[in-house]
Scaffold this motif. Structure first.
Motif, PDB file in Angstrom:
ATOM      1  N   ILE A 167       0.835  -1.203   0.000  1.00  0.00           N
ATOM      2  CA  ILE A 167       0.000   0.000   0.000  1.00  0.00           C
ATOM      3  C   ILE A 167       0.869   1.252   0.000  1.00  0.00           C
ATOM      4  O   ILE A 167       0.656   2.184  -0.791  1.00  0.00           O
ATOM      5  CB  ILE A 167      -0.940   0.000   1.220  1.00  0.00           C
ATOM      6  N   LYS A 170       2.526   1.903  -3.335  1.00  0.00           N
ATOM      7  CA  LYS A 170       1.584   2.385  -4.351  1.00  0.00           C
ATOM      8  C   LYS A 170       1.236   3.851  -4.120  1.00  0.00           C
ATOM      9  O   LYS A 170       1.006   4.617  -5.077  1.00  0.00           O
ATOM     10  CB  LYS A 170       0.316   1.535  -4.351  1.00  0.00           C
ATOM     11  N   LEU A 171       1.211   4.282  -2.844  1.00  0.00           N
ATOM     12  CA  LEU A 171       0.889   5.666  -2.520  1.00  0.00           C
ATOM     13  C   LEU A 171       2.077   6.610  -2.714  1.00  0.00           C
ATOM     14  O   LEU A 171       1.949   7.812  -2.528  1.00  0.00           O
ATOM     15  CB  LEU A 171       0.399   5.760  -1.068  1.00  0.00           C
ATOM     16  N   ARG A 283     -10.579   2.126   1.267  1.00  0.00           N
ATOM     17  CA  ARG A 283      -9.214   2.494   0.891  1.00  0.00           C
ATOM     18  C   ARG A 283      -8.443   1.292   0.352  1.00  0.00           C
ATOM     19  O   ARG A 283      -7.635   1.425  -0.576  1.00  0.00           O
ATOM     20  CB  ARG A 283      -8.496   3.101   2.098  1.00  0.00           C
ATOM     21  N   ASP A 287      -6.291   1.340  -2.951  1.00  0.00           N
ATOM     22  CA  ASP A 287      -4.840   1.481  -2.784  1.00  0.00           C
ATOM     23  C   ASP A 287      -4.049   0.179  -2.734  1.00  0.00           C
ATOM     24  O   ASP A 287      -2.835   0.211  -2.543  1.00  0.00           O
ATOM     25  CB  ASP A 287      -4.545   2.271  -1.494  1.00  0.00           C
TER      26      ASP A 287
END
Length: 327
Positions: A167, A170-171, A283, A287
């Motif tokens: 996660i 990816k953010l 989320r 995400d």
């Protein structure tokens, strides 16, 4: 009759087996679910192996996660045919859990299966992945951004750690993944980790304040590891603590908190309010890459789940364990 893992006996003298269970033995609840998939979490492995007093009553069906279809409901929020997910709420500890083909539960503990996830994918995420998302949300709420600096993730090959690394990467965060398993470096880099750190560097007693290194951290270990993580945070860094794999103690000082303004956030996924759960799952849908999620999965047959609990405790399984339980 339905098949389930049953922990019987008493604390310190328990027996665990996969057996046929009469539906009349199901505990009280206003929703009955045909379970399609469950998982094997660290807490489940502790319960099955008896290495910690997770089961509070006997007999107990372990399994803190489940995904399945409602067959009966007197709860106004659910009807027969609804696909549902459960994480936590003391299930598998105080109330029969998900490692069985049927479960009877309070509808207040359930949430609808979130699109676009299948039941299998929801259990590939499970409590571990949902906890990882709660940790990421906590970092964000406290102002930690990708440009703030490196993020440390301990226990990175485990369920929480693997999902957290994926996660965060990816953010757009730069992630340092901590592991005691050097052979998993390629796996962690495939999830998006920029750097790999040997767990041994955080396992021994260190200074009250170390070099300012990380802007944020997600810790599943506790104990000396967490103390060293806090000591190495940057000014106004944030640590989200969600586990105790290395111990329940916290041999730290107040130095990181009063001299660097470090924030230590406790993350509880077991009793989190429904609104927080729904937001975390929303989320996750946004995400977490489905392709990376698939790379984290080890699928274990229901008949092999008890043996897999020992393998998990011995650190022989990485990522998430998914168990198809439907007949």
């Amino acid at each position: 009759m339905f098949k389930g893992i049953l922990i019987e006996g008493s604390r310190g003298d328990q027996q665990v087996s996969l057996k046929s269970i009469d539906e009349a033995q199901l505990p009280e609840g206003d929703v009955t679910v045909d379970v399609a998939y469950s998982t094997l979490n660290y807490k489940d492995a502790l319960a099955i192996t008896g290495r910690a007093p997770i089961a509070k009553t006997y007999p107990m069906v372990p399994g803190i996660d489940l995904a399945g279809v409602v067959t009966e409901s007197s709860n106004p929020d659910f009807k027969a045919g609804d696909e549902v997910v459960l994480n936590g709420w003391g299930v598998g500890e105080k109330h029969w859990g998900g490692l069985a083909q049927k479960a009877r539960l309070s509808g207040d503990w359930l949430i609808p299966l979130q699109a676009p996830f299948t039941a299998r994918q929801a259990m590939a995420i499970g409590t571990a992945g949902y906890t990882a998302m709660l940790c990421v949300i906590a970092l964000e709420k406290h102002g930690v951004k990708p440009e703030s600096g490196d993020i440390l993730v301990t226990g990175a090959t485990g369920g929480v750690g693997s999902v957290a690394v994926a996660i965060l990467a990816k953010l757009g965060y730069s992630v340092t993944a901590v592991t005691g398993r050097k052979e998993e470096e390629a796996y962690l880099k495939s999830l998006g980790a920029k750097q790999i750190m040997d767990r041994a560097e955080l396992s021994e007693p260190g200074k009250p304040l170390a070099r300012e290194t990380w802007a944020g951290a997600i810790d599943v270990a506790g104990g000396q590891v967490l103390a060293n993580v806090c000591a190495g945070m940057k000014y106004q860094g944030v640590v989200a603590a969600c586990g105790l794999a290395a111990g329940m103690d916290f041999p730290s000082t107040v130095a990181p908190f009063i001299l660097r303004g470090v924030t230590l956030c406790g993350i509880d996924s077991v009793m989190a309010p429904k609104a927080d759960r729904l937001y975390a799952w929303k989320r996750l849908a946004e995400d977490l890459s489905p392709e990376l999620l698939d790379s984290m999965i080890t699928e274990v047959a229901f008949d092999d789940a008890i043996d897999a609990a020992s393998h998990l405790m011995d650190g022989k399984i990485r990522g998430r364990i998914v168990i198809p339980v439907a007949g």
